[in-house]
Design a protein around this motif. Structure first.
Motif, PDB file in Angstrom:
ATOM      1  N   GLY B 356      40.499  20.641  26.242  1.00 42.50           N
ATOM      2  CA  GLY B 356      41.573  21.431  26.839  1.00 42.50           C
ATOM      3  C   GLY B 356      41.083  22.678  27.538  1.00 42.50           C
ATOM      4  O   GLY B 356      41.883  23.534  27.910  1.00 42.50           O
ATOM      5  N   ASN B 357      39.776  22.820  27.705  1.00 44.65           N
ATOM      6  CA  ASN B 357      39.275  24.012  28.396  1.00 44.65           C
ATOM      7  C   ASN B 357      38.872  23.670  29.826  1.00 44.65           C
ATOM      8  O   ASN B 357      38.445  22.558  30.132  1.00 44.65           O
ATOM      9  N   VAL B 358      38.966  24.661  30.684  1.00 41.21           N
ATOM     10  CA  VAL B 358      38.764  24.463  32.108  1.00 41.21           C
ATOM     11  C   VAL B 358      37.294  24.166  32.445  1.00 41.21           C
ATOM     12  O   VAL B 358      36.380  24.618  31.762  1.00 41.21           O
ATOM     13  N   VAL B 359      37.108  23.359  33.477  1.00 38.76           N
ATOM     14  CA  VAL B 359      35.807  23.208  34.115  1.00 38.76           C
ATOM     15  C   VAL B 359      36.011  23.657  35.553  1.00 38.76           C
ATOM     16  O   VAL B 359      36.831  23.092  36.273  1.00 38.76           O
ATOM     17  N   GLY B 360      35.300  24.694  35.967  1.00 38.24           N
ATOM     18  CA  GLY B 360      35.503  25.216  37.314  1.00 38.24           C
ATOM     19  C   GLY B 360      34.344  26.088  37.742  1.00 38.24           C
ATOM     20  O   GLY B 360      33.402  26.319  36.971  1.00 38.24           O
ATOM     21  N   SER B 361      34.435  26.584  38.956  1.00 39.58           N
ATOM     22  CA  SER B 361      33.336  27.400  39.475  1.00 39.58           C
ATOM     23  C   SER B 361      33.292  28.759  38.794  1.00 39.58           C
ATOM     24  O   SER B 361      34.332  29.309  38.414  1.00 39.58           O
ATOM     25  N   VAL B 362      32.076  29.275  38.651  1.00 33.45           N
ATOM     26  CA  VAL B 362      31.886  30.653  38.217  1.00 33.45           C
ATOM     27  C   VAL B 362      31.117  31.367  39.320  1.00 33.45           C
ATOM     28  O   VAL B 362      30.145  30.825  39.860  1.00 33.45           O
ATOM     29  N   TYR B 363      31.569  32.543  39.671  1.00 30.96           N
ATOM     30  CA  TYR B 363      31.007  33.271  40.805  1.00 30.96           C
ATOM     31  C   TYR B 363      30.182  34.458  40.337  1.00 30.96           C
ATOM     32  O   TYR B 363      30.602  35.199  39.452  1.00 30.96           O
ATOM     33  N   ILE B 364      28.998  34.609  40.943  1.00 31.50           N
ATOM     34  CA  ILE B 364      28.216  35.828  40.753  1.00 31.50           C
ATOM     35  C   ILE B 364      28.619  36.754  41.891  1.00 31.50           C
ATOM     36  O   ILE B 364      28.574  36.374  43.066  1.00 31.50           O
ATOM     37  N   ARG B 365      29.056  37.953  41.563  1.00 31.20           N
ATOM     38  CA  ARG B 365      29.614  38.850  42.569  1.00 31.20           C
ATOM     39  C   ARG B 365      28.846  40.162  42.595  1.00 31.20           C
ATOM     40  O   ARG B 365      28.252  40.556  41.602  1.00 31.20           O
ATOM     41  N   LYS B 366      28.916  40.823  43.727  1.00 30.02           N
ATOM     42  CA  LYS B 366      28.250  42.108  43.866  1.00 30.02           C
ATOM     43  C   LYS B 366      29.258  43.098  44.429  1.00 30.02           C
ATOM     44  O   LYS B 366      30.001  42.771  45.354  1.00 30.02           O
ATOM     45  N   VAL B 367      29.307  44.301  43.862  1.00 28.78           N
ATOM     46  CA  VAL B 367      30.261  45.294  44.337  1.00 28.78           C
ATOM     47  C   VAL B 367      29.805  45.823  45.694  1.00 28.78           C
ATOM     48  O   VAL B 367      28.673  46.278  45.842  1.00 28.78           O
ATOM     49  N   GLU B 368      30.683  45.712  46.682  1.00 28.45           N
ATOM     50  CA  GLU B 368      30.387  46.241  48.014  1.00 28.45           C
ATOM     51  C   GLU B 368      31.608  46.954  48.555  1.00 28.45           C
ATOM     52  O   GLU B 368      32.703  46.820  48.019  1.00 28.45           O
ATOM     53  N   ARG B 369      31.402  47.695  49.641  1.00 27.50           N
ATOM     54  CA  ARG B 369      32.532  48.374  50.258  1.00 27.50           C
ATOM     55  C   ARG B 369      32.977  47.592  51.475  1.00 27.50           C
ATOM     56  O   ARG B 369      32.161  47.179  52.302  1.00 27.50           O
ATOM     57  N   LYS B 370      34.282  47.349  51.562  1.00 27.96           N
ATOM     58  CA  LYS B 370      34.812  46.578  52.682  1.00 27.96           C
ATOM     59  C   LYS B 370      36.161  47.172  53.053  1.00 27.96           C
ATOM     60  O   LYS B 370      37.004  47.373  52.174  1.00 27.96           O
ATOM     61  N   ASP B 371      36.366  47.482  54.289  1.00 27.30           N
ATOM     62  CA  ASP B 371      37.603  48.123  54.755  1.00 27.30           C
ATOM     63  C   ASP B 371      37.930  49.364  53.923  1.00 27.30           C
ATOM     64  O   ASP B 371      39.091  49.617  53.600  1.00 27.30           O
ATOM     65  N   GLY B 372      36.919  50.092  53.502  1.00 26.64           N
ATOM     66  CA  GLY B 372      37.147  51.331  52.782  1.00 26.64           C
ATOM     67  C   GLY B 372      37.396  51.161  51.298  1.00 26.64           C
ATOM     68  O   GLY B 372      37.498  52.143  50.577  1.00 26.64           O
ATOM     69  N   ARG B 373      37.496  49.925  50.794  1.00 24.71           N
ATOM     70  CA  ARG B 373      37.711  49.772  49.348  1.00 24.71           C
ATOM     71  C   ARG B 373      36.587  48.938  48.743  1.00 24.71           C
ATOM     72  O   ARG B 373      35.874  48.235  49.452  1.00 24.71           O
ATOM     73  N   LEU B 374      36.439  49.073  47.427  1.00 23.09           N
ATOM     74  CA  LEU B 374      35.380  48.330  46.753  1.00 23.09           C
ATOM     75  C   LEU B 374      35.865  46.911  46.464  1.00 23.09           C
ATOM     76  O   LEU B 374      36.996  46.708  46.040  1.00 23.09           O
ATOM     77  N   VAL B 375      34.999  45.945  46.708  1.00 24.37           N
ATOM     78  CA  VAL B 375      35.349  44.549  46.429  1.00 24.37           C
ATOM     79  C   VAL B 375      34.190  43.893  45.695  1.00 24.37           C
ATOM     80  O   VAL B 375      33.059  44.375  45.721  1.00 24.37           O
ATOM     81  N   ASN B 376      34.496  42.777  45.021  1.00 23.48           N
ATOM     82  CA  ASN B 376      33.475  41.965  44.372  1.00 23.48           C
ATOM     83  C   ASN B 376      33.104  40.818  45.302  1.00 23.48           C
ATOM     84  O   ASN B 376      33.724  39.758  45.254  1.00 23.48           O
ATOM     85  N   ARG B 377      32.084  41.035  46.163  1.00 22.98           N
ATOM     86  CA  ARG B 377      31.722  39.980  47.100  1.00 22.98           C
ATOM     87  C   ARG B 377      30.932  38.884  46.372  1.00 22.98           C
ATOM     88  O   ARG B 377      30.041  39.176  45.575  1.00 22.98           O
ATOM     89  N   VAL B 378      31.271  37.643  46.674  1.00 26.80           N
ATOM     90  CA  VAL B 378      30.594  36.522  46.018  1.00 26.80           C
ATOM     91  C   VAL B 378      29.218  36.342  46.637  1.00 26.80           C
ATOM     92  O   VAL B 378      29.089  36.198  47.857  1.00 26.80           O
ATOM     93  N   ILE B 379      28.154  36.369  45.784  1.00 30.30           N
ATOM     94  CA  ILE B 379      26.811  36.182  46.321  1.00 30.30           C
ATOM     95  C   ILE B 379      26.203  34.868  45.873  1.00 30.30           C
ATOM     96  O   ILE B 379      25.204  34.426  46.420  1.00 30.30           O
ATOM     97  N   HIS B 380      26.790  34.259  44.868  1.00 29.24           N
ATOM     98  CA  HIS B 380      26.264  32.977  44.410  1.00 29.24           C
ATOM     99  C   HIS B 380      27.370  32.261  43.653  1.00 29.24           C
ATOM    100  O   HIS B 380      28.187  32.892  42.989  1.00 29.24           O
ATOM    101  N   THR B 381      27.412  30.923  43.763  1.00 30.25           N
ATOM    102  CA  THR B 381      28.440  30.159  43.067  1.00 30.25           C
ATOM    103  C   THR B 381      27.791  29.120  42.168  1.00 30.25           C
ATOM    104  O   THR B 381      26.917  28.380  42.620  1.00 30.25           O
ATOM    105  N   TYR B 382      28.204  29.122  40.903  1.00 31.05           N
ATOM    106  CA  TYR B 382      27.821  28.031  39.999  1.00 31.05           C
ATOM    107  C   TYR B 382      29.003  27.067  39.938  1.00 31.05           C
ATOM    108  O   TYR B 382      30.041  27.409  39.368  1.00 31.05           O
ATOM    109  N   PRO B 383      28.892  25.884  40.523  1.00 31.74           N
ATOM    110  CA  PRO B 383      30.045  24.991  40.514  1.00 31.74           C
ATOM    111  C   PRO B 383      30.190  24.246  39.188  1.00 31.74           C
ATOM    112  O   PRO B 383      29.192  24.033  38.483  1.00 31.74           O
TER     113      PRO B 383
END
Lengths: 314, 414
Positions: B356-383
């Motif tokens: 009953g538990n999910v199988v899905g992608s997990v994302y490695i993210r890096k904090v960056e600035r975009k349009d003046g706000r901080l976002v978690n940009r995806v730098i790598h994906t574990y599918p």
């Protein structure tokens, strides 16, 4: 109350599960638990004049001890219940001995401090209490082979215990000892001069209140089948104190009515009103302004005034 | 015994089936009642309110209709107190007569409600991460579309060891099951990949000051893993910064430490921090873009872990209801269908394992600035990450549940 009143009350309480839905029966069971808790606190606050802000210790401690014994030692309910009551009452003896070195605000702070010690222990002694996860996987007892897992049977179980508890507390208050207790509240020095041991009277009351707090704790853990450090927190103690003050301290019915008010606001009204904390505040402000002595004495006073006005007009 | 409406519907349903009506007629009796068990008061409230906002948004986008039936939403607020959560779940079930529950938010509440969920056979789409509810003590009525505590931490450990080439690391987390499980999973994968966890610290959930913990931190490590929930990641990191450690020790974070919900209160000091989660507001897919855009319009900030949690669970619910043509009354069929479902959601494609538990992608993210706000940009994906990472489920389940003490930390240095 007249005999007819008592019969009507008993019939209403006994008949309630036949008409109420499952949710309301469970709500009523929780009210019983809160009522025992508030009534036991009232022995200290109302009759002893000793405002305690640590009464949740007894509820939480008894619940934790019983849960721990059944989970880690594998003991059955017939063994855990008396042992938990005994252990909690013994801790009550010790805490009473410490707390009663002071009265008034000093007593309040000591009870608060000691209950915070227990709360902190429950949070941090992870190997025993499982910390913030709480103890789970508990069961309800089966007295005389009756399963308490459905709402109605637990309701009757809680009702029976509440009836016994309230009766025994009423006996305690009405006894000569209870009169002496009120004496220590109103005129401690005079009582002392009359040869009463004021400290001992207060200490016995403290222990007796702790015992009934522990009984409510057992019911609490049976009902929830779960115990978490939040049950030992200052919020839990304060809720009990609010119930006593709102309902009317130093009356038997007051804390019970207060418990009904608090539980209904917390569990029922909160389903309709998102900012129920605010409503709770308003209700207490209302009570304090119009019936500063509490709902039960307040209603009695207003009702009495209305009756007198009605009689004098005739 | 009271003749409640539910009893009436059951009786009427039985009568209808006895008369030989097709099953679909039974399914169409009234709206589907969805309960959201969340936290709207107390320290966990910010995440809990996001949960409600996202779920309401999802329902609005569907015009409150799923699988051809109207949907009524009932919301319970536990204040983050487990015993209260239990009472509120009872209320949702016994008074509001919900068919399915989304939530609860926190692990302790899920554990407290475990036996009630079994007893009431309550269909549950959980947000809480408690591992054993889909592992050694699987609850047959429990499905989780978010992740277990360690599901996102295990890929991050792999990333730290293999890509970032860290050899020695420390961990610090909240002293709750969620923190224990996350650090344990991180430690196991990191050490299996050749690294060493040389320090493990756990701070109380409600600790007012992290100074005593920061003072203990080892500075001769390659990085430190933060396993915080709620706003604690933000609070810890601010003090970490004030102590002048920023730039001296590299920081990586679990799935809630630098969530979008706390990121909006941070400044440049957070730039470059690597975290892992099953979600990021920056994921490039059509569903997520629409979700983020609408959420931003309504509330003015990016959705994070908690908002995405209910949005994903709602998508799982809708897909299941479509497969069942709206017949939610048949509970065993619902559980069978929901666990077999494959659906595209805001977090990407989602399916379930047999626990009953999910199988899905997990994302490695890096904090960056975009349009003046901080976002978690995806730098790598574990599918297709499962709760068991790359371990065999049978062997994984033979071990004790992840905890403070398991797996044992052999490389601690005092």
């Amino acid at each position: 109350m007249s005999r007819a009143g008592w019969v009507a009350l008993a019939a209403a309480l006994l008949g309630f599960p036949l008409v109420g839905g499952e949710y309301y029966i469970n709500l009523a069971s929780q009210i019983f638990i809160a009522a025992i808790f508030a009534a036991s606190l009232n022995l200290l606050v109302g009759y002893g004049g000793l405002p305690s802000l640590g009464h949740a210790s007894w509820l939480g401690l008894a619940a934790y001890i019983s849960a721990w014994m059944s989970l880690k030692l594998g003991l059955a309910h017939w063994a855990t219940a008396p042992l938990a009551l005994l252990a909690t009452t013994l801790v009550g003896c010790a805490f009473g001995w410490v707390s009663l070195r002071a009265t008034g605000l000093g007593f309040l702070m000591l009870t608060l401090a000691l209950s915070q010690v227990l709360w902190g222990t429950a949070y941090r002694w992870v190997s025993v209490t499982d910390g913030d996860n709480g103890l789970r996987g508990l069961t309800r007892p089966t007295p005389f082979g009756i399963s308490l897992d459905d709402a109605a049977s637990f309701y009757y179980f809680a009702l029976a215990i509440t009836a016994v508890a309230v009766w025994l507390m009423a006996v305690f208050v009405a006894s000569p000892f209870g009169v002496a207790l009120r004496g220590t509240r109103d005129q401690a020095r005079r009582m002392s001069a009359l040869g009463h041991d004021v400290w001992l009277i207060r200490w016995i009351t403290f222990v007796y209140a702790a015992f009934w707090g522990a009984v409510s704790g057992l019911l609490f853990v049976y009902y929830n089948k779960y115990i978490h450090p939040a049950s030992l927190s200052i919020t839990a103690s304060a809720e009990g104190l609010l119930a006593v003050i709102a309902g009317g301290s130093a009356t038997l019915a007051g804390p019970i009515v207060g418990a009904v008010i608090v539980m209904i606001l917390k569990n029922y009204v909160s389903g309709f009103i998102e900012r129920w904390n605010m409503l709770l505040g308003f209700v207490f402000v209302f009570i304090v302004i119009f019936m500063p002595e509490g709902v039960v004495p307040g209603v009695r006073r207003l009702f009495g005034r209305g009756m007198r006005a009605w009689r004098s007009r005739r | 015994m009271a003749f409640t409406r539910r009893r009436f519907i059951q009786a009427a349903g039985l009568g209808a089936s006895a008369l030989g009506f097709p099953a679909i007629v039974r399914g169409q009796s009234g709206p589907i009642r969805v309960g959201l068990m969340t936290v709207k008061t107390g320290p966990l409230a910010s995440g809990g309110i996001d949960m409600e906002r996202a779920l309401v948004q999802y329902l609005k986008e569907r015009n409150y209709t799923m699988g051809g039936r109207k949907v009524d939403l009932f919301v319970g607020d536990s204040g983050g107190v487990p015993a209260q959560a239990r009472t509120k779940i009872q209320e949702l079930v016994e008074r509001d007569r919900i068919h399915v529950m989304i939530g609860p938010l926190d692990t302790a509440s899920a554990l407290a409600a475990d036996d009630y969920i079994r007893q009431a056979q309550l269909l549950t789409l959980s947000v809480a991460a408690a591992e054993d509810m889909t592992q050694r003590k699987p609850n047959p009525w429990f499905t989780r579309g978010t992740s277990t505590s360690s599901q996102s931490a295990q890929p991050l450990a792999d990333y730290c060891a293999k890509t970032l080439k860290y050899k020695r690391m420390a961990t610090i987390a909240d002293d709750i099951a969620y923190g224990h499980e996350m650090c344990a999973g991180f430690q196991r994968v990191f050490e299996d990949a050749g690294g060493k966890i040389v320090q493990k610290l756990f701070s109380p959930l409600t600790v007012p000051d992290y100074g005593t913990y920061i003072a203990q931190l080892k500075t001769n490590v390659d990085g430190i893993f933060l396993g915080f929930a709620g706003s604690n990641g933000f609070r810890f990191f601010r003090q970490f910064n004030e102590y002048g450690l920023r730039g001296k020790i590299a920081v990586v974070g679990g799935m809630t430490a630098f969530d979008e919900a706390v990121l909006r209160n941070m400044g440049d000091e957070a730039l470059g921090i690597v975290t892992s989660c099953w979600y990021s507001a920056e994921i490039e897919n059509a569903i997520n873009k629409r979700f983020v855009a609408n959420f931003r319009v309504d509330w003015g900030y990016d959705p994070g872990f908690y908002a995405a949690a209910t949005y994903v669970e709602a998508a799982v619910l809708e897909a299941t209801l479509q497969a069942l043509k709206g017949d939610i009354e048949d509970k065993p069929a619902f559980m069978k269908t929901v666990r077999a479902i494959k659906v595209d959601t805001a977090r990407g494609p989602v399916s379930f394992d047999r626990y009953g538990n999910v199988v899905g992608s997990v994302y490695i993210r890096k904090v960056e600035r975009k349009d003046g706000r901080l976002v978690n940009r995806v730098i790598h994906t574990y599918p297709n990450v499962s709760q068991f990472w790359t371990y065999k489920p049978e062997e994984f389940l033979k071990n004790p549940v992840y905890s403070r003490d398991w797996p044992p930390a052999k490389n601690l240095e005092s």
